[in-house]
Structures are given as structure tokens and as C-alpha cells.
Design a protein around this motif. Structure first.
Motif, short mmCIF file in Angstrom:
data_model
loop_
_atom_site.label_atom_id
_atom_site.label_comp_id
_atom_site.label_asym_id
_atom_site.label_seq_id
_atom_site.Cartn_x
_atom_site.Cartn_y
_atom_site.Cartn_z
N GLY A 42 35.19 40.98 46.21
CA GLY A 42 35.97 42.06 46.79
C GLY A 42 37.18 41.51 47.52
N VAL A 43 38.35 42.05 47.20
CA VAL A 43 39.56 41.49 47.81
C VAL A 43 39.66 41.89 49.27
N ASP A 44 38.82 42.83 49.72
CA ASP A 44 38.85 43.20 51.13
C ASP A 44 38.31 42.08 52.01
N LEU A 45 37.74 41.05 51.42
CA LEU A 45 37.38 39.86 52.19
C LEU A 45 38.59 38.98 52.48
N VAL A 46 39.70 39.27 51.83
CA VAL A 46 40.89 38.44 51.96
C VAL A 46 42.01 39.20 52.67
N VAL A 47 42.30 40.41 52.20
CA VAL A 47 43.35 41.23 52.83
C VAL A 47 42.76 42.62 53.09
N PRO A 48 43.29 43.33 54.11
CA PRO A 48 42.80 44.70 54.34
C PRO A 48 43.24 45.64 53.22
N VAL A 49 42.31 46.44 52.77
CA VAL A 49 42.55 47.31 51.61
C VAL A 49 42.63 48.76 52.08
N ASP A 50 43.61 49.50 51.55
CA ASP A 50 43.75 50.91 51.89
C ASP A 50 43.00 51.81 50.91
N ILE A 51 43.19 51.55 49.63
CA ILE A 51 42.64 52.45 48.62
C ILE A 51 41.84 51.61 47.63
N TYR A 52 40.65 52.08 47.31
CA TYR A 52 39.84 51.44 46.27
C TYR A 52 39.87 52.30 45.01
N VAL A 53 40.24 51.70 43.91
CA VAL A 53 40.25 52.42 42.62
C VAL A 53 39.18 51.77 41.74
N PRO A 54 38.04 52.41 41.55
CA PRO A 54 37.00 51.80 40.72
C PRO A 54 37.29 51.97 39.24
N GLY A 55 36.56 51.23 38.43
CA GLY A 55 36.73 51.28 36.99
C GLY A 55 36.86 49.89 36.43
N CYS A 56 36.61 49.75 35.14
CA CYS A 56 36.65 48.39 34.56
C CYS A 56 37.24 48.43 33.18
N PRO A 57 38.57 48.42 33.04
CA PRO A 57 39.53 48.70 34.10
C PRO A 57 39.66 50.20 34.34
N PRO A 58 40.28 50.58 35.44
CA PRO A 58 40.48 52.02 35.69
C PRO A 58 41.45 52.60 34.67
N ARG A 59 41.24 53.84 34.34
CA ARG A 59 42.21 54.54 33.51
C ARG A 59 43.53 54.64 34.27
N PRO A 60 44.64 54.72 33.57
CA PRO A 60 45.91 54.87 34.29
C PRO A 60 45.92 56.08 35.22
N GLU A 61 45.23 57.15 34.79
CA GLU A 61 45.17 58.32 35.66
C GLU A 61 44.48 57.99 36.97
N SER A 62 43.48 57.07 36.92
CA SER A 62 42.79 56.70 38.15
C SER A 62 43.73 56.00 39.10
N LEU A 63 44.55 55.12 38.57
CA LEU A 63 45.49 54.42 39.45
C LEU A 63 46.50 55.40 40.05
N LEU A 64 46.94 56.38 39.24
CA LEU A 64 47.86 57.39 39.78
C LEU A 64 47.16 58.20 40.86
N GLU A 65 45.88 58.50 40.63
CA GLU A 65 45.11 59.21 41.66
C GLU A 65 45.06 58.38 42.94
N GLY A 66 44.80 57.07 42.78
CA GLY A 66 44.78 56.20 43.95
C GLY A 66 46.11 56.20 44.66
N LEU A 67 47.18 56.21 43.88
CA LEU A 67 48.52 56.23 44.50
C LEU A 67 48.73 57.53 45.28
N MET A 68 48.25 58.64 44.71
CA MET A 68 48.42 59.92 45.42
C MET A 68 47.60 59.95 46.69
N ARG A 69 46.41 59.34 46.64
CA ARG A 69 45.60 59.28 47.87
C ARG A 69 46.29 58.39 48.91
N LEU A 70 46.96 57.36 48.45
CA LEU A 70 47.71 56.52 49.38
C LEU A 70 48.86 57.31 49.99
#
Lengths: 187, 204
Positions: B150-178
Motif C-alpha cells: 500500500g502506497v499509504d505507507l510511503v505518502v499520505p493518500v487522499d483517494i483510493y481507487v480499487p481494481g486490477c486495473p481499475p476501469r477508466p470510469e473508476s479513475l474518473l470517479e476517483g477524480l470526482m471524489r477528489l
């Protein structure tokens, strides 16, 4: 040329330095003495009948029960192949294996014979801990020079693909345990 | 004069008393305008304008570590088009970026580089952990000897977008939540603290 013929040429030059051979399976090979390996590599590349100009791969196998490593060299000769039906056609190919004691695995480098061996040997040292003496990209370690690591960080402890490798619990302050509760961040 | 210049003086960002520091918490950082005014009508109006500007121009850093970066590139391209949200200007330097999309497996060798890039970003800065590997180690959780869990062990994280990999829509959703998160920010003094932290700091 088939593997038996290649082994016969090798045997005529090196005699009993070829310890054993197996041409039955899918991967016909000879097992050779580690001390003779560098001379043999030069011979394999420069002999007019063999002309192994390409080192395809170096693999390392951890035989934990036998307490030894097996280093596998896959050789490939492209000389004299003209109008090949497809790319990578081999005039002939061959495999040489070398068995090493597990606790003190040293082997002469063949990076001066095949340039491809440079990075392959670095990887073999990085992941398995086989030390290639005389490697062109060597650094000094506690037990003398060894090839520079290629994948892991330079200050990495241990050799990850060994069967008895113990995972690091921490690396530069970052917890690395795989227990869920301990891995969760505290901030 | 202090009003216009950061408190840290001439020291480069990410350094304190000549030593490189890695912020452990989001609240350790602020931009030059943050944390200077008391809450009030003017500040609230200012908040609206500042947050609108910040949320509408989140410039990400050109930074991809593994296969998730392919999806991130798809988000940047015309079909999904992250530029609709004002976040299409991928900057080639952390000093011009607001957002770090950590797209891909972070291993221990890379972790110090991720930290350094994060430190070089100007505040306010945001981090999206994209994909299972950056959220918590993903498929390398158990047997990945060199993977940061988990990268939150290295830098503070604002938004977590799960998926492997996440669909592009998921990343856009994460951006909107941000963007939602940014729109709730305030430049008012101690506004970013939780109630408990306010009590600990002696603020009302």
C-alpha cells in the motif's frame, strides 16, 4: 548437429571435465565441471564446428535438498543459417549445466565471451546469490567482489529466489510484514 | 512580509533545518494562504473561489509505474478524456503538478523515489492510489517480497481507487471524489483539524 554430436566434440577436447550427460529428455544437456567452464565457453564460441555465437539464457535452479545450485546455460548458433524459414532459426543449439555447492557458489564469468551474459549474471547473483568471479560490473562485498545487483536495491539483504529466503520485515522504515493489522498505516 | 512568504524561509520545500523530511500526515502541509485567517464571511466566499479553481484544474503528474498506467493513459486520451474535468494537463515535472496518480505496483526500490517526487510537489497536493497494488499490495500482498503493501505507507493518500486495473470510469470517479474533497476545504485557521486535534492544540 544434434546434441550427441556436440557433446562428442566437447568430450574430445575436454575429456572427463564433462561430468554427466542426458540426451533423453526435452532439454538435452551436459553437466560440466565449474573449473573448466570458462575454457569450454571460449571453445564453444570459437570452434569452427560449433560456433555458438549466442547465449540465449542463464537460468539458476535452487536444489535445496541436494544442497546445490544448478546454473543452466542455453546456447544457440546462428552462424551459417541462410534463407532461414523464420527468424531465430538455429543451426544447432545446446545446453550446459553446472552444479555448484549451495553455501559457496562461485563460477567464472563468461561475460567476456558472450556480452549477453553480463546482465544475466547480474540477475543470477541478485536473485539467487551465485557469485560470478571476474564479472565486468563487479562491486566489493563483504566476501570479495560480486556482480552488481540489477533488480533489487543495492542495499538489499538476501537473495529472494532462494528456497530458504526469509522475507524482510522492514525496509528503510516501511513495514513489509504481510499481516493485515500490522500493515495498515497509522496516520 | 511574512504574509506573502512561507514560514520556512528560503529553505527548499521538503526540507526542514537542512534535513529532508517526509510528511507523515496530510495536516503537516499547507499552501501559503492556508491557516492564516479566522473563519468568517469573507473567508467563506474566498474558499468558494479558491476551491473552485483548485478543483477545476487538478494537474496530474506524468507518472506511471505499471499496468495501471495504461488505464491512466486511456483516461487521458480522447475516449474517456480526463480533460473534461480540467485534469488533462499531465505535467512532466512534480513542481508543476497538483495530483500524483500512483498508478502501479510500488516496490521498495521505487518507494524512496515516490517519496521524493511527492516532496517536490507544491502544496496543496493530492494523491490518488490507483489499483489494488497501491491500495494495499494487491496480488503481491502475501508473496511479494519487494512490494510495498500500500502506497499509504510511503505518502499520505487522499483517494483510493480499487481494481486490477481499475476501469477508466473508476479513475474518473476517483477524480470526482477528489474534487468533492477539495470543494470542502477551507483556508481558515485550523479548519483542517479534526475536533480532537483542535482540542489537543488548544484551539476552540
Amino acid at each position: 548437429m544434434i546434441a550427441e554430436q556436440i557433446a562428442e566434440i566437447l568430450r574430445g577436447r575436454f575429456g572427463d571435465r564433462i561430468v554427466e550427460s542426458n540426451f533423453k529428455g526435452a532439454h538435452p544437456h551436459v553437466v560440466v565441471d565449474a573449473g573448466a567452464w570458462h575454457d569450454m565457453a571460449v571453445f564453444l564460441k570459437s570452434d569452427d564446428r560449433l560456433q555458438f555465437d549466442m547465449l540465449r539464457c542463464i537460468s539458476t535452479v535452487d536444489m535445496l535438498e541436494d544442497n546445490q545450485f544448478v546454473v543452466v546455460y542455453d546456447l544457440h548458433s546462428t552462424r551459417g543459417v541462410e534463407h532461414a524459414p523464420e527468424n531465430w532459426s538455429a543451426r544447432h543449439e545446446f545446453c550446459v549445466k553446472i552444479k555448484l555447492p549451495r553455501d559457496n557458489a562461485h563460477l567464472p564469468t563468461v561475460a567476456d565471451v558472450w556480452n549477453a551474459a553480463d546482465w544475466h549474471e547480474r540477475e543470477a547473483f541478485d536473485l539467487m546469490g551465485v557469485v560470478f568471479d571476474g564479472h565486468p560490473d563487479s562491486v566489493d562485498g563483504p566476501d570479495g567482489p560480486h556482480p552488481r545487483r540489477i533488480l533489487c536495491a543495492d542495499d538489499w539483504v538476501g537473495y529472494p529466489l532462494r528456497k530458504d529466503y526469509e522475507f524482510p520485515m522492514e525496509y528503510h522504515g516501511i513495514p513489509a510484514v504481510t499481516e493485515y493489522g500490522q500493515t495498515r498505516p497509522v496516520h | 512580509l511574512n504574509f506573502f512568504f512561507p514560514k520556512s524561509g528560503n529553505e527548499p520545500r521538503g526540507f526542514r533545518d537542512g534535513v529532508e523530511v517526509f510528511p507523515e500526515r496530510e495536516s503537516d502541509e499547507m499552501s501559503w494562504i492556508d491557516n492564516r485567517f479566522e473563519e468568517g464571511l469573507i473567508v467563506t466566499s474566498l474558499d468558494w473561489a479558491i476551491n473552485w479553481g483548485r478543483a477545476s484544474s487538478i494537474w496530474p503528474m506524468t507518472f506511471g509505474l505499471a499496468c495501471c498506467a495504461i488505464e491512466m493513459m486511456a483516461v487521458g486520451a480522447s475516449r474517456f478524456d480526463i480533460d473534461r474535468f480540467g485534469a488533462g494537463a499531465f505535467r512532466a515535472t512534480p513542481r508543476q503538478a497538483d495530483l500524483m496518480i500512483v498508478a502501479g505496483t510500488v516496490n521498495f526500490k521505487m518507494a524512496s523515489r515516490v517519496k521524493r517526487l511527492y516532496n517536490q510537489m507544491p502544496e496543496p497536493r493530492y494523491v490518488i492510489a490507483m489499483g489494488a497494488c497501491t491500495v494495499g499490495g494487491g496480488p503481491y500482498y502475501k508473496h511479494g517480497y519487494n512490494v510495498v503493501k500500500g502506497v499509504d505507507l510511503v505518502v499520505p493518500v487522499d483517494i483510493y481507487v480499487p481494481g486490477c486495473p481499475p476501469r477508466p470510469e473508476s479513475l474518473l470517479e476517483g477524480l470526482m471524489r477528489l474534487q468533492d474533497k477539495i470543494k470542502n476545504q477551507s483556508v481558515a485557521r485550523d479548519a483542517w483539524r479534526t475536533t480532537k486535534e483542535r482540542a489537543l492544540a488548544g484551539v476552540a
